[in-house]
Design a protein around this motif. Structure first.
Motif, PDB file in Angstrom:
ATOM      1  N   PHE A 184       0.849  -1.193   0.000  1.00 48.97           N
ATOM      2  CA  PHE A 184       0.000   0.000   0.000  1.00 48.97           C
ATOM      3  C   PHE A 184       0.884   1.242   0.000  1.00 48.97           C
ATOM      4  O   PHE A 184       2.034   1.225   0.453  1.00 48.97           O
ATOM      5  CB  PHE A 184      -0.973   0.026   1.189  1.00 48.97           C
ATOM      6  N   ASP A 185       0.327   2.321  -0.549  1.00 50.85           N
ATOM      7  CA  ASP A 185       0.979   3.622  -0.544  1.00 50.85           C
ATOM      8  C   ASP A 185       0.339   4.490   0.532  1.00 50.85           C
ATOM      9  O   ASP A 185      -0.891   4.491   0.686  1.00 50.85           O
ATOM     10  CB  ASP A 185       0.799   4.326  -1.898  1.00 50.85           C
ATOM     11  N   LEU A 186       1.162   5.239   1.241  1.00 55.36           N
ATOM     12  CA  LEU A 186       0.688   6.268   2.165  1.00 55.36           C
ATOM     13  C   LEU A 186       1.202   7.614   1.673  1.00 55.36           C
ATOM     14  O   LEU A 186       2.397   7.756   1.378  1.00 55.36           O
ATOM     15  CB  LEU A 186       1.188   6.014   3.584  1.00 55.36           C
ATOM     16  N   VAL A 187       0.289   8.588   1.573  1.00 54.21           N
ATOM     17  CA  VAL A 187       0.643   9.917   1.096  1.00 54.21           C
ATOM     18  C   VAL A 187       0.074  10.940   2.077  1.00 54.21           C
ATOM     19  O   VAL A 187      -1.096  10.859   2.461  1.00 54.21           O
ATOM     20  CB  VAL A 187       0.089  10.175  -0.325  1.00 54.21           C
ATOM     21  N   TYR A 188       0.924  11.899   2.456  1.00 55.79           N
ATOM     22  CA  TYR A 188       0.501  12.908   3.429  1.00 55.79           C
ATOM     23  C   TYR A 188       0.976  14.286   2.965  1.00 55.79           C
ATOM     24  O   TYR A 188       2.114  14.451   2.538  1.00 55.79           O
ATOM     25  CB  TYR A 188       1.089  12.584   4.807  1.00 55.79           C
ATOM     26  N   PHE A 189       0.064  15.245   3.028  1.00 54.13           N
ATOM     27  CA  PHE A 189       0.376  16.636   2.686  1.00 54.13           C
ATOM     28  C   PHE A 189       0.305  17.486   3.954  1.00 54.13           C
ATOM     29  O   PHE A 189      -0.591  17.301   4.778  1.00 54.13           O
ATOM     30  CB  PHE A 189      -0.626  17.176   1.662  1.00 54.13           C
ATOM     31  N   LYS A 190       1.240  18.407   4.070  1.00 54.25           N
ATOM     32  CA  LYS A 190       1.244  19.313   5.221  1.00 54.25           C
ATOM     33  C   LYS A 190       1.408  20.727   4.693  1.00 54.25           C
ATOM     34  O   LYS A 190       2.323  20.995   3.906  1.00 54.25           O
ATOM     35  CB  LYS A 190       2.395  18.962   6.171  1.00 54.25           C
ATOM     36  N   GLY A 191       0.515  21.606   5.094  1.00 56.31           N
ATOM     37  CA  GLY A 191       0.550  22.960   4.564  1.00 56.31           C
ATOM     38  C   GLY A 191       0.350  22.984   3.067  1.00 56.31           C
ATOM     39  O   GLY A 191       0.962  23.792   2.361  1.00 56.31           O
ATOM     40  N   ASN A 192      -0.509  22.066   2.567  1.00 57.85           N
ATOM     41  CA  ASN A 192      -0.806  21.961   1.134  1.00 57.85           C
ATOM     42  C   ASN A 192       0.399  21.567   0.287  1.00 57.85           C
ATOM     43  O   ASN A 192       0.391  21.729  -0.925  1.00 57.85           O
ATOM     44  CB  ASN A 192      -1.414  23.266   0.585  1.00 57.85           C
ATOM     45  N   ARG A 193       1.422  21.030   0.920  1.00 59.94           N
ATOM     46  CA  ARG A 193       2.599  20.566   0.190  1.00 59.94           C
ATOM     47  C   ARG A 193       2.859  19.099   0.524  1.00 59.94           C
ATOM     48  O   ARG A 193       2.587  18.653   1.642  1.00 59.94           O
ATOM     49  CB  ARG A 193       3.839  21.405   0.543  1.00 59.94           C
ATOM     50  N   LEU A 194       3.364  18.365  -0.463  1.00 58.13           N
ATOM     51  CA  LEU A 194       3.678  16.964  -0.211  1.00 58.13           C
ATOM     52  C   LEU A 194       4.723  16.868   0.896  1.00 58.13           C
ATOM     53  O   LEU A 194       5.799  17.464   0.813  1.00 58.13           O
ATOM     54  CB  LEU A 194       4.213  16.308  -1.488  1.00 58.13           C
ATOM     55  N   PHE A 195       4.402  16.107   1.938  1.00 58.56           N
ATOM     56  CA  PHE A 195       5.288  15.985   3.089  1.00 58.56           C
ATOM     57  C   PHE A 195       5.844  14.568   3.214  1.00 58.56           C
ATOM     58  O   PHE A 195       6.982  14.379   3.645  1.00 58.56           O
ATOM     59  CB  PHE A 195       4.518  16.358   4.362  1.00 58.56           C
ATOM     60  N   TYR A 196       5.033  13.586   2.824  1.00 63.00           N
ATOM     61  CA  TYR A 196       5.441  12.189   3.010  1.00 63.00           C
ATOM     62  C   TYR A 196       4.777  11.318   1.950  1.00 63.00           C
ATOM     63  O   TYR A 196       3.593  11.484   1.661  1.00 63.00           O
ATOM     64  CB  TYR A 196       5.027  11.713   4.406  1.00 63.00           C
ATOM     65  N   ALA A 197       5.547  10.395   1.381  1.00 62.43           N
ATOM     66  CA  ALA A 197       4.990   9.387   0.467  1.00 62.43           C
ATOM     67  C   ALA A 197       5.878   8.160   0.537  1.00 62.43           C
ATOM     68  O   ALA A 197       7.100   8.261   0.410  1.00 62.43           O
ATOM     69  CB  ALA A 197       4.913   9.919  -0.964  1.00 62.43           C
ATOM     70  N   ASN A 198       5.270   7.004   0.763  1.00 65.06           N
ATOM     71  CA  ASN A 198       6.056   5.777   0.850  1.00 65.06           C
ATOM     72  C   ASN A 198       5.163   4.588   0.535  1.00 65.06           C
ATOM     73  O   ASN A 198       3.933   4.680   0.595  1.00 65.06           O
ATOM     74  CB  ASN A 198       6.668   5.621   2.243  1.00 65.06           C
ATOM     75  N   ASN A 199       5.817   3.478   0.184  1.00 64.95           N
ATOM     76  CA  ASN A 199       5.117   2.237  -0.147  1.00 64.95           C
ATOM     77  C   ASN A 199       5.577   1.147   0.805  1.00 64.95           C
ATOM     78  O   ASN A 199       6.773   1.059   1.120  1.00 64.95           O
ATOM     79  CB  ASN A 199       5.413   1.857  -1.604  1.00 64.95           C
ATOM     80  N   PHE A 200       4.628   0.313   1.260  1.00 66.96           N
ATOM     81  CA  PHE A 200       4.931  -0.728   2.234  1.00 66.96           C
ATOM     82  C   PHE A 200       4.426  -2.085   1.743  1.00 66.96           C
ATOM     83  O   PHE A 200       3.267  -2.214   1.348  1.00 66.96           O
ATOM     84  CB  PHE A 200       4.274  -0.417   3.587  1.00 66.96           C
TER      85      PHE A 200
END
Length: 290
Positions: free
Chosen positions: A189-205
């Motif tokens: 699965f992919d996890l994607v997180y935006f902080k302050g409307n900017r990409l902050f984290y993206a990873n695959n597990f």
């Protein structure tokens, strides 16, 4: 491999005309467990075809030329020329690099830090315009060559490129720091997180059990300082409420929803029962600047 291949799901609107494919846009999502594709009619702003193929056994990249040929045997229009063609290849051999730090001459070094060398693959990269990053990845030569043989105008992208850019466009000016996106696949699965409307984290597990699945999710939330009582987890991909992983997620996280569909598109009435979150990236790649 059998000499026939049957779609797991197939929706073909009566308005679809094989003789008009040059007026349509086709988008395809590929991984080693199956493939899915859509055909979009721009003049009507409507998706007129959705097909998905699932494999009983995990394939190798070298199997894909035959897979394409078998689909073509039953659907001659499959390989017709299209106005635009997008191929989203899905694997976990990719690395995101901020554009200010990216040098395309060193793309092999970026991958070498995180992934083992892959034989019979080429190293390519996508530029994510909305997030200011480059996605460097291994692309299997047999897949790339067959796609270009069938569709010379194809735009080939890593699946995560389309996922991140689709989320950025779809939630433009509506993103908040409590939203976490989880895109579920057969064994990862992919996890994607935006902080302050900017990409902050993206990873695959990668995961084997539902307990692995929950562990990685909760570990990332702890790393990102996201409170399970406050975070809003938006699910997409190969998961629904009947999946064994869903109640486990709900056990730990209070606010769990499926990602909403894009109301800016129309869909054939045949797709009314389709859970649109399962094909979110495939439907939404068309609105990305790629």
């Amino acid at each position: 491999m059998a000499l026939r291949i049957q779609p797991h799901i197939s929706y073909i609107d009566k308005s679809f005309k094989a003789s008009h494919t040059r007026s349509y846009i086709m988008a395809m999502q590929i991984n080693l467990h199956g493939l899915a594709f859509t055909i979009y009619h721009p003049d009507r702003n409507k998706f007129v075809v959705l097909q998905q193929y699932r494999f009983d056994e995990k394939k190798k990249p070298t199997d894909y030329p035959l897979v394409f040929d078998l689909i073509l045997n039953d659907n001659p229009w499959f390989a017709y020329p299209y106005m635009d063609f997008y191929c989203l290849f899905q694997n976990n051999f990719n690395t995101l690099i901020p554009l200010p730090l990216f040098n395309k001459e060193h793309k092999n070094l970026y991958l070498g830090f995180n992934h083992p060398f892959q034989e019979n693959h080429r190293i390519v990269f996508d530029e994510l315009k909305n997030t200011g990053s480059a996605n460097v990845y291994y692309l299997p030569n047999p897949v790339a060559e067959k796609v270009k043989e069938f569709w010379p105008n194809a735009t080939i992208l890593h699946y995560s490129t389309a996922l991140i850019e689709s989320l950025t466009v779809h939630f433009k000016n509506r993103m908040d720091d409590q939203m976490l996106f989880m895109d579920v696949h057969e064994e990862n699965f992919d996890l994607v997180y935006f902080k302050g409307n900017r990409l902050f984290y993206a990873n695959n597990f990668l995961f084997r059990t539902k307990e692995d699945f929950a562990y990685f999710l909760l570990s990332v939330m702890e790393q990102l300082s996201l409170n399970p009582e406050d975070v809003r987890l938006l699910l997409l991909g190969d998961i629904d409420k009947n999946d064994e992983k869903y109640p486990l997620i709900y056990q730990y996280i209070r606010h769990v929803d499926f990602i909403p569909e894009n109301k800016g598109f129309h869909y054939s009435y045949l797709m009314d029962d389709v859970r649109r979150h399962r094909f979110f990236t495939l439907f939404n790649v068309l609105q990305c600047e790629l």
